[in-house]
Design a protein around this motif. Structure first.
Motif, PDB file in Angstrom:
ATOM      1  N   VAL A 184      36.540  23.437  18.250  1.00  0.00           N
ATOM      2  CA  VAL A 184      38.670  22.397  17.596  1.00  0.00           C
ATOM      3  C   VAL A 184      39.598  22.433  18.628  1.00  0.00           C
ATOM      4  O   VAL A 184      40.037  23.595  18.932  1.00  0.00           O
ATOM      5  N   LYS A 185      39.735  21.465  19.372  1.00  0.00           N
ATOM      6  CA  LYS A 185      40.922  21.630  20.757  1.00  0.00           C
ATOM      7  C   LYS A 185      41.998  20.358  20.831  1.00  0.00           C
ATOM      8  O   LYS A 185      42.747  20.900  20.216  1.00  0.00           O
ATOM      9  N   ASN A 186      41.583  18.713  20.179  1.00  0.00           N
ATOM     10  CA  ASN A 186      41.987  18.135  20.111  1.00  0.00           C
ATOM     11  C   ASN A 186      42.428  17.258  19.013  1.00  0.00           C
ATOM     12  O   ASN A 186      41.313  17.910  17.701  1.00  0.00           O
ATOM     13  N   GLY A 212      37.101  33.078  21.600  1.00  0.00           N
ATOM     14  CA  GLY A 212      37.416  32.366  21.355  1.00  0.00           C
ATOM     15  C   GLY A 212      37.660  32.082  19.539  1.00  0.00           C
ATOM     16  O   GLY A 212      36.741  32.757  18.603  1.00  0.00           O
ATOM     17  N   VAL A 213      38.907  30.997  19.545  1.00  0.00           N
ATOM     18  CA  VAL A 213      38.682  31.345  17.583  1.00  0.00           C
ATOM     19  C   VAL A 213      38.777  30.416  16.883  1.00  0.00           C
ATOM     20  O   VAL A 213      37.580  29.446  15.494  1.00  0.00           O
ATOM     21  N   ASP A 214      38.074  29.088  18.274  1.00  0.00           N
ATOM     22  CA  ASP A 214      37.617  27.726  17.608  1.00  0.00           C
ATOM     23  C   ASP A 214      36.154  27.697  18.402  1.00  0.00           C
ATOM     24  O   ASP A 214      36.622  26.276  18.289  1.00  0.00           O
ATOM     25  N   THR A 272      48.777  42.803  19.022  1.00  0.00           N
ATOM     26  CA  THR A 272      49.728  41.185  19.282  1.00  0.00           C
ATOM     27  C   THR A 272      49.672  41.114  20.840  1.00  0.00           C
ATOM     28  O   THR A 272      49.764  42.700  21.960  1.00  0.00           O
ATOM     29  N   GLN A 273      48.957  40.457  21.598  1.00  0.00           N
ATOM     30  CA  GLN A 273      49.206  40.557  22.584  1.00  0.00           C
ATOM     31  C   GLN A 273      50.561  40.415  23.655  1.00  0.00           C
ATOM     32  O   GLN A 273      51.554  40.227  23.075  1.00  0.00           O
ATOM     33  N   SER A 274      50.029  40.387  24.998  1.00  0.00           N
ATOM     34  CA  SER A 274      51.837  40.092  25.602  1.00  0.00           C
ATOM     35  C   SER A 274      52.317  38.884  25.998  1.00  0.00           C
ATOM     36  O   SER A 274      51.521  37.907  25.695  1.00  0.00           O
ATOM     37  N   THR A 289      38.565  38.280  18.395  1.00  0.00           N
ATOM     38  CA  THR A 289      38.734  37.164  18.374  1.00  0.00           C
ATOM     39  C   THR A 289      40.454  36.967  18.882  1.00  0.00           C
ATOM     40  O   THR A 289      40.701  37.747  19.015  1.00  0.00           O
ATOM     41  N   MET A 290      40.056  35.881  19.485  1.00  0.00           N
ATOM     42  CA  MET A 290      41.507  35.753  20.893  1.00  0.00           C
ATOM     43  C   MET A 290      41.939  34.731  19.472  1.00  0.00           C
ATOM     44  O   MET A 290      41.520  33.948  20.139  1.00  0.00           O
ATOM     45  N   ALA A 291      43.098  35.240  19.150  1.00  0.00           N
ATOM     46  CA  ALA A 291      43.733  33.822  18.132  1.00  0.00           C
ATOM     47  C   ALA A 291      45.102  33.547  18.432  1.00  0.00           C
ATOM     48  O   ALA A 291      45.896  33.640  17.128  1.00  0.00           O
ATOM     49  N   GLY A 292      45.378  33.932  19.989  1.00  0.00           N
ATOM     50  CA  GLY A 292      47.213  34.269  20.188  1.00  0.00           C
ATOM     51  C   GLY A 292      47.368  32.379  20.723  1.00  0.00           C
ATOM     52  O   GLY A 292      48.548  32.693  21.109  1.00  0.00           O
ATOM     53  N   GLY A 293      46.365  31.947  21.053  1.00  0.00           N
ATOM     54  CA  GLY A 293      46.679  31.108  21.229  1.00  0.00           C
ATOM     55  C   GLY A 293      47.968  30.022  21.026  1.00  0.00           C
ATOM     56  O   GLY A 293      48.484  30.226  19.232  1.00  0.00           O
ATOM     57  N   GLN A 294      48.690  28.378  21.122  1.00  0.00           N
ATOM     58  CA  GLN A 294      49.175  28.019  20.644  1.00  0.00           C
ATOM     59  C   GLN A 294      49.091  27.383  19.777  1.00  0.00           C
ATOM     60  O   GLN A 294      49.443  26.350  18.517  1.00  0.00           O
ATOM     61  N   GLY A 295      47.831  26.415  20.113  1.00  0.00           N
ATOM     62  CA  GLY A 295      46.788  25.211  19.863  1.00  0.00           C
ATOM     63  C   GLY A 295      47.453  24.198  19.569  1.00  0.00           C
ATOM     64  O   GLY A 295      47.325  23.860  18.682  1.00  0.00           O
ATOM     65  N   THR A 296      48.708  24.066  20.742  1.00  0.00           N
ATOM     66  CA  THR A 296      49.678  22.881  21.144  1.00  0.00           C
ATOM     67  C   THR A 296      48.813  21.993  20.637  1.00  0.00           C
ATOM     68  O   THR A 296      49.419  20.472  20.083  1.00  0.00           O
ATOM     69  N   ARG A 297      47.343  21.516  20.995  1.00  0.00           N
ATOM     70  CA  ARG A 297      46.618  20.126  21.404  1.00  0.00           C
ATOM     71  C   ARG A 297      46.565  19.596  19.920  1.00  0.00           C
ATOM     72  O   ARG A 297      46.609  18.348  19.795  1.00  0.00           O
ATOM     73  N   LEU A 298      45.847  20.387  18.828  1.00  0.00           N
ATOM     74  CA  LEU A 298      45.841  20.146  17.704  1.00  0.00           C
ATOM     75  C   LEU A 298      46.490  19.328  16.929  1.00  0.00           C
ATOM     76  O   LEU A 298      46.419  18.997  16.117  1.00  0.00           O
ATOM     77  N   ALA A 311      56.299  33.381  25.168  1.00  0.00           N
ATOM     78  CA  ALA A 311      54.992  32.715  24.257  1.00  0.00           C
ATOM     79  C   ALA A 311      53.788  33.753  24.987  1.00  0.00           C
ATOM     80  O   ALA A 311      53.981  33.880  26.196  1.00  0.00           O
ATOM     81  N   SER A 312      52.853  34.026  24.012  1.00  0.00           N
ATOM     82  CA  SER A 312      51.987  34.649  24.963  1.00  0.00           C
ATOM     83  C   SER A 312      51.703  33.536  26.659  1.00  0.00           C
ATOM     84  O   SER A 312      51.260  32.702  26.040  1.00  0.00           O
ATOM     85  N   ASP A 313      51.121  34.899  26.840  1.00  0.00           N
ATOM     86  CA  ASP A 313      50.703  34.831  28.712  1.00  0.00           C
ATOM     87  C   ASP A 313      48.999  34.915  28.300  1.00  0.00           C
ATOM     88  O   ASP A 313      48.575  34.752  29.882  1.00  0.00           O
ATOM     89  N   GLY A 314      48.496  33.718  28.183  1.00  0.00           N
ATOM     90  CA  GLY A 314      47.068  33.499  28.432  1.00  0.00           C
ATOM     91  C   GLY A 314      47.002  34.482  27.560  1.00  0.00           C
ATOM     92  O   GLY A 314      46.450  35.605  27.658  1.00  0.00           O
ATOM     93  N   ASN A 315      45.145  33.582  27.631  1.00  0.00           N
ATOM     94  CA  ASN A 315      43.728  34.783  27.309  1.00  0.00           C
ATOM     95  C   ASN A 315      43.044  36.397  27.997  1.00  0.00           C
ATOM     96  O   ASN A 315      43.199  36.682  28.051  1.00  0.00           O
TER      97      ASN A 315
HETATM   98  P1  UTP Z   1      43.142  27.463  24.382  1.00  0.00           P
HETATM   99  O1  UTP Z   1      43.416  27.847  25.836  1.00  0.00           O
HETATM  100  O2  UTP Z   1      42.106  26.324  23.938  1.00  0.00           O
HETATM  101  O3  UTP Z   1      44.626  26.800  24.152  1.00  0.00           O
HETATM  102  O4  UTP Z   1      42.315  29.208  24.344  1.00  0.00           O
HETATM  103  P2  UTP Z   1      44.978  27.156  22.381  1.00  0.00           P
HETATM  104  O5  UTP Z   1      46.023  27.445  22.649  1.00  0.00           O
HETATM  105  O6  UTP Z   1      43.854  27.344  21.710  1.00  0.00           O
HETATM  106  O7  UTP Z   1      45.462  25.862  22.784  1.00  0.00           O
HETATM  107  P3  UTP Z   1      46.446  24.627  23.513  1.00  0.00           P
HETATM  108  O8  UTP Z   1      45.620  24.260  24.464  1.00  0.00           O
HETATM  109  O9  UTP Z   1      48.135  24.602  23.598  1.00  0.00           O
HETATM  110  O10 UTP Z   1      46.093  23.494  22.903  1.00  0.00           O
HETATM  111  C1  UTP Z   1      41.142  29.228  24.581  1.00  0.00           C
HETATM  112  C2  UTP Z   1      40.577  30.394  23.429  1.00  0.00           C
HETATM  113  O11 UTP Z   1      41.853  31.124  23.361  1.00  0.00           O
HETATM  114  C3  UTP Z   1      42.880  31.913  23.143  1.00  0.00           C
HETATM  115  C4  UTP Z   1      43.189  30.643  22.256  1.00  0.00           C
HETATM  116  O12 UTP Z   1      43.290  30.917  20.659  1.00  0.00           O
HETATM  117  C5  UTP Z   1      42.083  30.669  21.971  1.00  0.00           C
HETATM  118  O13 UTP Z   1      40.895  31.276  21.195  1.00  0.00           O
HETATM  119  N1  UTP Z   1      44.545  32.666  23.689  1.00  0.00           N
HETATM  120  C6  UTP Z   1      44.765  31.276  24.040  1.00  0.00           C
HETATM  121  C7  UTP Z   1      44.575  33.141  22.865  1.00  0.00           C
HETATM  122  O14 UTP Z   1      45.026  34.145  22.516  1.00  0.00           O
HETATM  123  N2  UTP Z   1      46.210  33.522  23.746  1.00  0.00           N
HETATM  124  C8  UTP Z   1      46.992  32.664  24.764  1.00  0.00           C
HETATM  125  O15 UTP Z   1      48.157  32.728  24.967  1.00  0.00           O
HETATM  126  C9  UTP Z   1      46.299  31.222  25.077  1.00  0.00           C
END
Ligand code: UTP
Length: 418
Positions: free
Chosen positions: A391-393, A239-241, A183-185, A100-109, A207-211
């Protein structure tokens, strides 16, 4: 030259005088930690990424074609059973793992905490996103009489909060020994003048460098080696969402085995030709997800002989790989895209600045950019109402409100069937 002097020379070379000033102010452990961080950061890479933000994106001559897929709903009973049996065998024999990729910032939510700790208001009591994922895995474990190893990727920023949350909730009853958190890079955040941001703890803010970092982080963290030790042959990465994500779909797995491919993915058909999603295609003969902004309008609307969109299979972060494919992807560099975002920082006077407008670049690689390292991909078209409720926005499309509705409708249908 001593270590500090070397670091100062390096920082000056890359125009980071504000960090030289910070370094001179710090003492003891804090100074050592900043020096360690400076050693680790590839300044040349960061400055190249920053320079790229100023350049026009080069459109290369690419040959784009549509890509084949199978529609799960249209498989014959025999074919479906054959796929299911192949898939089941792998899961039952303990050769299947889930990431499960849960390293995102989720800024939109805009939820205060890691996205997986967001509680979706379903069936009165509500369920956390991590709990919903766990339910899906637990269901597969019961059905196939196994315990699927579950790897959760966090970021340095949200790791502690994620671990504390899962511990507090006792992993929602998932066997703890089957859960691995890694933990991711990360990469530094850079302002519009190419200066690295400083964080509240007096370091360079990263900050995390993308999925797309999932592959290399699986390897660097030892999780890939752990999978190999366990005899894992197939790895699902999701993804986690997405609250309707099916992490152990035996039809998808069986189809991948039957087609003898290294990667497979579940898609759903685009809601309309201009929906803002990435779609599958073949680019220069290799599988690729093309972002909506890059797909020319006439192609977005193009239909085939059956009246179906030629570029209509959306990527929904529901991907499957052989263990060898993960290994291969983990060693290939992925390109970084830049996102202009709001990120707080500490200014030269030591005060925290919380910007109201985007102020800095975050560099991210995308999980699907690795598809082009492979010759082929097997795509299974699922159904939006069964497979996709993100669940994004905070509000509007792909928000908690739409996800709740889709989740409850789905489970009402399932409960009626049973
Ligand atoms: P999103 O691209 O939707 O980004 O991630 P986000 O961080 O959840 O939300 P915003 O864009 O800041 O609003 C899609 C999936 O990739 C994971 C997220 O956790 C989600 O499961 N992801 C994203 C990572 O694991 N690492 C990252 O660096 C970015």
């Amino acid at each position: 030259m001593d270590r500090e002097q070397e670091a100062i020379e390096l920082l000056k070379k890359y125009n980071q005088n504000h960090i030289v000033n910070l370094l001179k102010k710090l003492e003891g452990v804090e100074k050592q930690e900043l020096l360690d961080q400076i050693d680790r950061i590839d300044f040349q890479q960061i400055m190249e990424l920053y320079d790229n933000t100023k350049k026009e994106i080069e459109i290369k001559e690419n040959k784009i074609e549509s890509i084949g897929y199978l529609d799960k709903a249209k498989l014959s009973k025999e074919q479906r059973e054959e796929f299911n049996q192949l898939g089941e065998e792998i899961i039952r024999s303990g050769k299947y793992a889930v990431v499960t990729m849960a390293g995102g910032q989720g800024t939109r939510l805009g939820h205060d905490g890691p996205k997986g700790t967001f509680k979706l208001d379903v069936y009165g009591k509500g369920k956390y996103l991590f709990e919903i994922l766990k339910d899906n895995l637990a269901e597969a474990n019961e059905k196939y009489d196994t315990v699927i190893p579950w790897y959760i990727m966090t970021s340095k920023e949200n790791n502690k909060a994620t671990v504390d949350f899962l511990e507090k909730h006792n992993y929602f009853g998932y066997p703890k020994e089957a859960v691995t958190i890694f933990t991711q890079s990360e990469l530094p955040l850079v302002d519009t003048e190419g200066k690295l941001l400083i964080s509240k703890d007096m370091k360079i803010r990263e900050a995390s460098d993308g999925n797309g970092g999932t592959y290399s982080s699986l390897r660097a963290s030892g999780s890939l080696a752990d999978m190999k030790n366990k005899g894992i042959k197939w790895v699902f990465i999701g993804g986690v969402d997405n609250v309707l994500l099916k992490m152990a779909d035996v039809t998808l797995l069986g189809m991948a085995i039957d087609k003898d491919v290294q990667i497979a993915s579940k898609s759903v058909v685009k809601a309309n030709p201009h929906e803002k999603v990435g779609v599958f295609c073949k680019m220069n003969g290799h599988p690729k997800v093309i972002e909506y902004a890059e797909l020319p309008e006439n192609m977005a609307e193009e239909v085939d002989e059956n009246g179906e969109l030629k570029y209509g299979e959306s990527h929904i972060m529901c991907n499957l790989y052989t263990i060898d494919a993960i290994e291969k992807a983990s060693k290939e560099p992925l390109i970084y895209h830049s996102a202009f975002k709001k990120n707080s920082y500490i200014d030269e006077e030591g005060k925290e600045v919380i910007p109201q407008e985007p102020n800095s670049y975050k560099f991210e690689s995308f999980i699907f950019d690795a598809f082009e390292f492979f010759d082929d991909i097997a795509i299974l078209r699922g159904k939006r109402e069964d497979d996709f409720a993100p669940v994004k926005n905070k509000e509007g499309v792909d928000s908690p409100r739409t996800a709740k509705e889709l989740y409850e409708k789905y489970w009402n249908r399932q409960n009626k069937k049973n």
